[in-house]
Design a protein around this motif. Structure first.
Motif, short mmCIF file in Angstrom:
data_model
loop_
_atom_site.label_atom_id
_atom_site.label_comp_id
_atom_site.label_asym_id
_atom_site.label_seq_id
_atom_site.Cartn_x
_atom_site.Cartn_y
_atom_site.Cartn_z
N TYR B 10 0.85 -1.19 0.00
CA TYR B 10 0.00 0.00 0.00
C TYR B 10 0.88 1.24 0.00
O TYR B 10 1.88 1.30 0.71
CB TYR B 10 -0.87 -0.04 1.25
CG TYR B 10 -1.77 1.16 1.43
CD1 TYR B 10 -2.76 1.43 0.50
CD2 TYR B 10 -1.62 1.99 2.54
CE1 TYR B 10 -3.59 2.52 0.67
CE2 TYR B 10 -2.45 3.08 2.71
CZ TYR B 10 -3.43 3.34 1.78
OH TYR B 10 -4.24 4.42 1.94
N PHE B 11 0.53 2.22 -0.82
CA PHE B 11 1.31 3.46 -0.86
C PHE B 11 0.50 4.56 -0.19
O PHE B 11 -0.48 5.05 -0.76
CB PHE B 11 1.63 3.82 -2.31
CG PHE B 11 2.66 4.90 -2.44
CD1 PHE B 11 4.01 4.60 -2.44
CD2 PHE B 11 2.28 6.23 -2.54
CE1 PHE B 11 4.97 5.58 -2.55
CE2 PHE B 11 3.24 7.22 -2.64
CZ PHE B 11 4.58 6.90 -2.65
N PRO B 12 0.88 4.94 1.03
CA PRO B 12 0.01 5.80 1.82
C PRO B 12 0.10 7.29 1.47
O PRO B 12 0.89 8.02 2.03
CB PRO B 12 0.49 5.56 3.26
CG PRO B 12 1.92 5.16 3.11
CD PRO B 12 2.10 4.57 1.75
N VAL B 13 -0.69 7.73 0.51
CA VAL B 13 -0.89 9.16 0.28
C VAL B 13 -2.40 9.39 0.17
O VAL B 13 -3.18 8.45 0.07
CB VAL B 13 -0.20 9.67 -1.00
CG1 VAL B 13 1.31 9.75 -0.82
CG2 VAL B 13 -0.55 8.80 -2.19
N ASP B 14 -2.78 10.65 0.18
CA ASP B 14 -4.21 10.96 0.05
C ASP B 14 -4.48 11.41 -1.38
O ASP B 14 -3.87 12.35 -1.86
CB ASP B 14 -4.58 12.07 1.05
CG ASP B 14 -6.08 12.29 1.08
OD1 ASP B 14 -6.81 11.29 0.88
OD2 ASP B 14 -6.51 13.43 1.27
N SER B 15 -5.37 10.70 -2.06
CA SER B 15 -5.71 11.10 -3.43
C SER B 15 -7.13 10.66 -3.72
O SER B 15 -7.74 9.92 -2.93
CB SER B 15 -4.76 10.44 -4.42
OG SER B 15 -5.12 9.08 -4.58
N VAL B 16 -7.65 11.10 -4.86
CA VAL B 16 -8.99 10.68 -5.26
C VAL B 16 -9.06 9.16 -5.32
O VAL B 16 -9.99 8.54 -4.82
CB VAL B 16 -9.35 11.26 -6.65
CG1 VAL B 16 -10.78 10.94 -6.99
CG2 VAL B 16 -9.10 12.76 -6.68
N LEU B 129 -1.94 -0.57 -4.55
CA LEU B 129 -1.16 0.57 -4.05
C LEU B 129 -2.05 1.64 -3.44
O LEU B 129 -1.63 2.39 -2.57
CB LEU B 129 -0.33 1.17 -5.18
CG LEU B 129 0.95 0.42 -5.57
CD1 LEU B 129 1.48 0.92 -6.89
CD2 LEU B 129 2.00 0.57 -4.50
N THR B 130 -3.30 1.72 -3.92
CA THR B 130 -4.18 2.78 -3.43
C THR B 130 -5.19 2.29 -2.40
O THR B 130 -5.99 3.06 -1.91
CB THR B 130 -4.96 3.43 -4.59
OG1 THR B 130 -5.73 2.41 -5.23
CG2 THR B 130 -4.04 4.08 -5.59
N THR B 131 -5.20 0.98 -2.12
CA THR B 131 -6.21 0.44 -1.22
C THR B 131 -5.52 -0.38 -0.13
O THR B 131 -4.72 -1.25 -0.44
CB THR B 131 -7.17 -0.49 -1.98
OG1 THR B 131 -7.45 0.09 -3.25
CG2 THR B 131 -8.46 -0.68 -1.22
N THR B 132 -5.85 -0.12 1.12
CA THR B 132 -5.25 -0.93 2.18
C THR B 132 -5.81 -2.35 2.08
O THR B 132 -6.95 -2.53 1.67
CB THR B 132 -5.58 -0.38 3.58
OG1 THR B 132 -7.00 -0.39 3.74
CG2 THR B 132 -5.07 1.02 3.77
N PRO B 133 -5.01 -3.34 2.45
CA PRO B 133 -5.49 -4.72 2.38
C PRO B 133 -6.81 -4.92 3.11
O PRO B 133 -7.68 -5.64 2.65
CB PRO B 133 -4.37 -5.51 3.05
CG PRO B 133 -3.16 -4.68 2.87
CD PRO B 133 -3.60 -3.26 2.88
#
Lengths: 286, 285
Positions: B10-16, B129-133
């Motif tokens: 997971y790549f932890p940033v805030d995005s749409v 990458l955009t969603t936590t498991p």
């Protein structure tokens, strides 16, 4: 010949944003037959340092020479590694074979020794760690108790007859009787095999009892290094660093604060008892 | 050794893209896969790749992070390309030497297979990458919940996935420790042929398995002692909710499919491209 560490620096994930320097500019020498105690709080770089000793990790800069073999060089590393036996904290990470006998012979087999020499060494190692051959040789290592597993793991390394024995908290999770037994065993190996010992431990009482030299690590650098008497005379500093000095050293420093005039260099229970016994006859200057 | 694995990372940033509902993202992935598979003109693939880049930009994940997913396929991709290039014989002959023949059909198919694989893998890795498991499995559970009607164990499946994903880093770390312990005992993991190497893995795999079983038992105990009894009557701390952005995202992806269909039916450039290449090579049909 000794193990010589020269200006060793090790950085995890060197070059990335997460780079973290675990060891910085450490130089030290481990002589033949010496018993070195390595202490330091969690994250002080102890584990990283001892993994350099047999080339499981290689220096970012600086040098590690084991009897002259450069551990940064791939070919020399194999030769150096054969001299350094490494016992990890948890036996569960190394036991794998069907029987205790086979598991202990894994190391000697990798050294390509003759079968009868392997057999001799396995028996010797089992005797040294106090595992009865007839009872344990054919048992599965997975049905042993925690203490027996640790003995088996230790025997697996002992059977390789290392010149330097590196132990990462060999007593962690053992009860007092188990601790004493392991410590006595380590002393035995030293006498019988003549190997040098590097022991990482949180328990300074254990180190106080056996070590010739004590090294205190702090934030990846050597904070202090010297004989146990030298190191443990600074027990107040050690205490402030979050370490637990030997019981006798703390007791002695506490007694001094209360006005007892005790000699310096007390760090074993025996020395403390002797010093207190000398007070008999009413010489208590309070 | 295990540093290249980006699976489930997971790549932890805030995005749409991070804020979208996991259910939506799973549906989007399906729509994307559909789009990738209905493309039949190479040039339309440029459009898919542009869309891929657009999604990456929206997710604020660095592009090289997304592209890392291709790394494990660095052997597979060239192999697939060459196999298709030489084995498929259709269309016109571009090149031939002894038993080797390259045809327009083969070249087309080879390019397609490689582009498809890259598009699929990068798309899927963008999802993880955009969603936590945890939210991913929750999304899956909710999305599959209609199957409960036919006694399909949806909750159990989702729980197993959560646990599996959770323990990937733990297992990697442990494998590393075991490897070191065996290396210290003189284990040789690198030399020898493939059979020797496979045999050398035994001292690493056995402790890894034994420890995993022990850990599984401990985990089961810990779960039971906290009254876990399966999915029935279980409530959520955070209840998933659809937002307007989810609707927009689905519409955009549906538009992607529509555009792909329209583009390749209106401008089937591939058909002419073959003629063009042959013309350039000075060959006649």
């Amino acid at each position: 010949m000794p193990i010589v560490i020269e200006k060793l620096t090790y950085t995890y994930q060197s070059g990335s944003v997460n780079a973290f320097t675990a060891i910085m500019d450490v130089s030290l020498t481990i002589h033949d037959g010496e018993f070195v105690g390595l202490i330091g709080h969690t994250g002080s770089g102890k584990s990283t340092l001892i993994q350099q000793l047999n080339g499981l990790m290689q220096p970012t800069s600086g040098k590690v020479l084991v009897d002259g073999f450069d551990m940064s060089d791939k070919k020399q590393r194999a030769k150096g590694r054969a001299l350094v036996g490494m016992v990890f904290q948890y036996p569960d990470y190394q036991l794998f074979d069907e029987t205790v006998y086979k598991d202990i012979s894994f190391g000697p087999k990798n050294m390509k020794l003759a079968p009868d020499e392997i057999d001799r060494r396995v028996r010797e190692a089992m005797r040294l760690v106090g595992l009865d051959f007839d009872e344990f040789a054919e048992k599965s290592p997975f049905e042993l108790s925690g203490g027996e597993k640790r003995r088996t793991a230790l025997a697996g390394i002992i059977a390789m007859y290392p010149k330097y024995l590196v132990l990462d908290e060999p007593m962690a999770g053992l009860d007092p009787a188990g601790r004493r037994a392991v410590l006595a065993m380590i002393d035995d190996f030293r006498k019988q095999l003549g190997c040098a010992v590097v022991m990482v431990s949180h328990s300074m009482d254990d180190i106080a009892r056996s070590a010739d030299k004590v090294i205190v690590l702090r934030d990846g650098a050597i904070f202090a290094s010297g004989t146990p008497a030298e190191i443990f005379s600074r027990s107040d500093e050690l205490y402030e660093m979050g370490l637990e000095p030997p019981f006798a050293a703390r007791m002695a420093s506490e007694l001094k604060r209360h006005g007892f005039r005790l000699p310096g260099g007390i760090y074993t229970n025996e020395a403390l008892a002797d010093a207190l016994a000398a007070y008999k006859g009413g010489d208590l200057n309070v | 050794m295990f540093k290249d694995i980006t699976l489930g990372q997971y790549f932890p940033v805030d995005s749409v893209a991070h804020r979208l509902d996991p259910r939506t993202k799973l549906v989007l992935l399906i729509l994307y896969i559909v789009a990738v598979f209905i493309v039949k003109d190479i040039w339309v693939f440029g459009f898919i790749i542009a869309f891929m880049l657009f999604m990456t930009a929206m997710s604020k994940v660095p592009l090289n992070y997304v592209l890392k997913a291709i790394k494990p396929m660095k052997l597979l991709l060239p192999l697939m390309f060459l196999l298709n290039l030489f084995m498929i014989k259709s269309g016109h002959i571009l090149f031939s030497w002894k038993f080797i023949t390259v045809t327009t059909g083969g070249l087309r198919q080879a390019l397609f297979i490689v582009l498809r694989l890259i598009a699929l893998v990068t798309g899927a890795s963008l999802l993880t990458l955009t969603t936590t498991p945890v939210s991913l499995t929750e999304g899956l559970e909710r999305l599959l919940s209609p199957l409960k009607a036919v006694k399909f164990p949806v909750h159990e499946l989702a729980m197993m996935m959560t646990i599996a994903l959770r323990f990937i880093p733990t297992l990697l770390e442990e494998a590393d420790k075991i490897m070191k312990a065996q290396l210290a005992r003189g284990a040789d993991l690198e030399s020898g042929n493939i059979f020797k190497k496979a045999k050398a893995m035994i001292p690493i795999l056995i402790p890894l398995f034994v420890n995993s079983f022990r850990r599984a038992e401990e985990l089961a105990l810990a779960m039971e002692s906290r009254c876990y009894h399966g999915g029935e009557g279980r409530t959520r701390l955070k209840v998933l909710k659809f937002h307007m952005r989810d609707l927009w995202a689905v519409l955009i992806f549906a538009a992607l499919i529509a555009v792909v269909v329209i583009l390749q039916n209106t401008f089937p450039i591939d058909r002419y491209a073959a003629d063009l290449i042959l013309g350039l090579l000075g060959k006649k049909q």
